[in-house]
Design a protein around this motif. Structure first.
Motif, PDB file in Angstrom:
ATOM      1  N   ARG A  92     -25.432  39.984 -64.339  1.00 37.20           N
ATOM      2  CA  ARG A  92     -23.992  39.723 -64.267  1.00 37.20           C
ATOM      3  C   ARG A  92     -23.607  39.512 -62.810  1.00 37.20           C
ATOM      4  O   ARG A  92     -23.708  40.410 -61.993  1.00 37.20           O
ATOM      5  N   GLU A  94     -20.766  37.799 -59.821  1.00 38.54           N
ATOM      6  CA  GLU A  94     -19.324  37.782 -59.548  1.00 38.54           C
ATOM      7  C   GLU A  94     -18.698  36.588 -60.267  1.00 38.54           C
ATOM      8  O   GLU A  94     -19.344  35.559 -60.440  1.00 38.54           O
ATOM      9  N   PRO A  99     -24.415  31.082 -62.599  1.00 38.55           N
ATOM     10  CA  PRO A  99     -25.300  32.088 -63.192  1.00 38.55           C
ATOM     11  C   PRO A  99     -26.769  31.786 -62.919  1.00 38.55           C
ATOM     12  O   PRO A  99     -27.155  30.636 -62.718  1.00 38.55           O
TER      13      PRO A  99
END
Length: 138
Positions: A92, A94, A99
């Protein structure tokens, strides 16, 4: 895409030059311009070429991506499960960050785990450091 045009006065303001200097560049053909009536118009692309700024596809934000393969062996099934869970749980990022894509393969017969990591160089480097630390703990 619509071409943007500037007047000589606008170019002078943008470059911090006198209007006569810009007109001189146009007359000397150092700065390309189109004559519209009694005035010159300078395209955004011509102004960018004149100033050395990038135009076209190179001017947009670049997409830089790296691919990395990490092979860990020997590793048993339980350690593989812990390591894979920790790595995938750390993905995960910010909000707004691109990604990382991570695939794993495990060959139980050989006791070999592979991570395939695709993403930005910075985020990939961070994940590789994490994998390095986690491997020492399993």
């Amino acid at each position: 895409m619509v071409q943007q045009w500037y007047s000589v006065e606008q170019v002078a303001d943008l470059l911090g030059l006198h209007v006569k200097t810009v007109r001189g560049y146009v007359r000397d053909e150092r700065l390309n311009a189109v004559r519209v009536g009694k005035q010159y118009r300078i395209s955004r692309d011509d102004l960018a070429r004149f100033t050395g700024a990038r135009t076209g596809p190179a001017a947009v934000d670049r997409h830089v991506e790296t691919s990395s393969f990490v092979q860990i062996d020997p590793i048993d099934r339980a350690a593989m499960d812990r390591l894979t869970s920790a790595v995938l749980g750390s993905l995960r990022g910010e909000p707004g960050e691109p990604p990382l894509r991570v695939d794993t393969t495990y060959d139980e017969e050989r006791g070999s785990l592979k991570f395939i990591v695709i993403g930005s160089p910075t985020r990939t480097a961070e994940l590789l450091k994490l994998i390095d630390v986690l491997v020492e703990q399993v």
